[in-house]
Design a protein around this motif. Structure first.
Motif, short mmCIF file in Angstrom:
data_model
loop_
_atom_site.label_atom_id
_atom_site.label_comp_id
_atom_site.label_asym_id
_atom_site.label_seq_id
_atom_site.Cartn_x
_atom_site.Cartn_y
_atom_site.Cartn_z
N ASP A 9 0.84 -1.21 0.00
CA ASP A 9 0.00 0.00 0.00
C ASP A 9 0.87 1.26 0.00
N LEU A 10 1.93 1.24 0.81
CA LEU A 10 2.83 2.39 0.86
C LEU A 10 3.49 2.63 -0.50
N VAL A 11 3.93 1.56 -1.14
CA VAL A 11 4.57 1.67 -2.45
C VAL A 11 3.59 2.26 -3.47
N GLU A 12 2.36 1.75 -3.48
CA GLU A 12 1.35 2.28 -4.41
C GLU A 12 1.11 3.76 -4.16
N ALA A 13 1.01 4.14 -2.89
CA ALA A 13 0.78 5.55 -2.56
C ALA A 13 1.96 6.41 -3.00
N MET A 14 3.17 5.94 -2.78
CA MET A 14 4.35 6.73 -3.15
C MET A 14 4.45 6.86 -4.67
N ARG A 15 4.06 5.84 -5.39
CA ARG A 15 4.07 5.94 -6.85
C ARG A 15 3.05 6.98 -7.32
N ARG A 16 1.92 7.05 -6.65
CA ARG A 16 0.91 8.06 -7.00
C ARG A 16 1.39 9.46 -6.64
N LYS A 17 2.35 9.56 -5.75
CA LYS A 17 2.80 10.85 -5.26
C LYS A 17 3.70 11.59 -6.23
N HIS A 18 4.07 10.97 -7.35
CA HIS A 18 4.97 11.67 -8.28
C HIS A 18 4.39 13.01 -8.70
N TRP A 51 9.34 1.90 -4.68
CA TRP A 51 8.48 2.81 -5.46
C TRP A 51 9.22 3.44 -6.61
N ARG A 52 10.53 3.25 -6.67
CA ARG A 52 11.28 3.72 -7.82
C ARG A 52 11.57 2.59 -8.82
N ALA A 53 11.21 1.37 -8.45
CA ALA A 53 11.46 0.21 -9.32
C ALA A 53 10.59 0.31 -10.57
N ALA A 54 11.10 -0.24 -11.65
CA ALA A 54 10.34 -0.25 -12.91
C ALA A 54 9.00 -0.93 -12.70
N SER A 55 7.94 -0.32 -13.22
CA SER A 55 6.63 -0.94 -13.10
C SER A 55 6.13 -1.47 -14.44
N SER A 56 6.93 -1.28 -15.49
CA SER A 56 6.55 -1.86 -16.77
C SER A 56 7.82 -2.25 -17.52
N PRO A 57 7.85 -3.25 -18.30
CA PRO A 57 6.70 -4.07 -18.69
C PRO A 57 6.21 -4.96 -17.56
N GLU A 58 7.05 -5.21 -16.55
CA GLU A 58 6.64 -6.03 -15.41
C GLU A 58 7.00 -5.27 -14.14
N ASP A 59 6.07 -5.26 -13.18
CA ASP A 59 6.32 -4.58 -11.91
C ASP A 59 7.32 -5.39 -11.10
N ARG A 60 8.49 -4.81 -10.84
CA ARG A 60 9.56 -5.48 -10.10
C ARG A 60 9.36 -5.40 -8.59
N ALA A 61 8.53 -4.48 -8.12
CA ALA A 61 8.39 -4.24 -6.68
C ALA A 61 7.95 -5.48 -5.90
N PRO A 62 6.96 -6.25 -6.33
CA PRO A 62 6.56 -7.43 -5.53
C PRO A 62 7.70 -8.43 -5.34
N HIS A 63 8.48 -8.66 -6.38
CA HIS A 63 9.61 -9.59 -6.28
C HIS A 63 10.68 -9.04 -5.33
N MET A 64 10.96 -7.75 -5.46
CA MET A 64 11.96 -7.13 -4.59
C MET A 64 11.49 -7.15 -3.14
N LEU A 65 10.19 -6.89 -2.91
CA LEU A 65 9.65 -6.94 -1.55
C LEU A 65 9.75 -8.35 -0.98
N ALA A 66 9.49 -9.36 -1.79
CA ALA A 66 9.61 -10.75 -1.33
C ALA A 66 11.04 -11.03 -0.86
N LEU A 67 12.02 -10.52 -1.58
CA LEU A 67 13.42 -10.71 -1.18
C LEU A 67 13.71 -10.00 0.16
#
Length: 178
Positions: A88-97, A153-169
């Motif tokens: 949720d925080l990541v999504e909010a920060m991405r919207r904050k641009h 929130w700075r990770a590439a979100s396209s073509p594939e969102d990297r944030a979920p994988h990075m968060l899992a790590l």
């Protein structure tokens, strides 16, 4: 004491500003007032400057996210609550641009100082719940976690969102290894 109609106007202004500024950081205060269905005078009574409005939107969003912690911990195990909260925080920060574009460097500094404490307190609550349950390492530090997740929130979100994988790590690194 604030009248109910004044509270409602403020809430409508914040909601309209959140939506408008996330889409376009250069949206004018007059456009925001129109979206909120209030006059410019009402907007300026609540937020004397554009920057005051942008800061209030940002603070409101951080407060909303921080306040979700108790409910998440009540319904989910600590690591899953931390995953959901961070997502949720990541999504909010991405919207904050759009909001970030609307702030001066001084305002960026002010908002960072104002929101750092509540965000660290929320992370501390989540980590402490996991430490108590023994699912999160005892040396997990809220400041380290925040710094690591800043990359999400700075990770590439396209073509594939990297944030979920990075968060899992990151979360895997927090787990106690029995």
């Amino acid at each position: 004491m604030v009248r109910s109609d004044a509270r409602e106007n403020r809430a409508r202004i914040l909601a309209a500003a959140r939506e408008a500024l996330a889409a376009d950081g250069s949206t004018s205060t007059n456009q925001i007032a129109q979206r909120a269905g209030v006059g410019a005078g009402t907007l300026y009574r609540n937020f004397p400057t554009r920057e005051a409005l942008v800061l209030a939107v940002y603070q409101d969003e951080v407060a909303r996210i921080v306040n979700t912690v108790p409910g998440l911990l009540a319904e989910l195990p600590p690591l899953e609550a931390l995953r959901r909260w961070t997502t949720d925080l990541v999504e909010a920060m991405r919207r904050k641009h759009g909001l970030g574009d609307a702030l001066s460097p001084g305002a960026h500094q002010a908002i960072t100082e104002q929101t750092y404490g509540p965000v660290i307190a929320a992370i501390t609550e989540l980590l402490d719940a996991g430490k108590k349950e023994e699912s999160i390492r005892l040396d997990a530090d809220p400041g380290d976690f925040l710094q690591l997740t800043g990359a999400l929130w700075r990770a590439a979100s396209s073509p594939e969102d990297r944030a979920p994988h990075m968060l899992a790590l990151i979360l895997d690194g927090l787990r106690t290894h029995r």
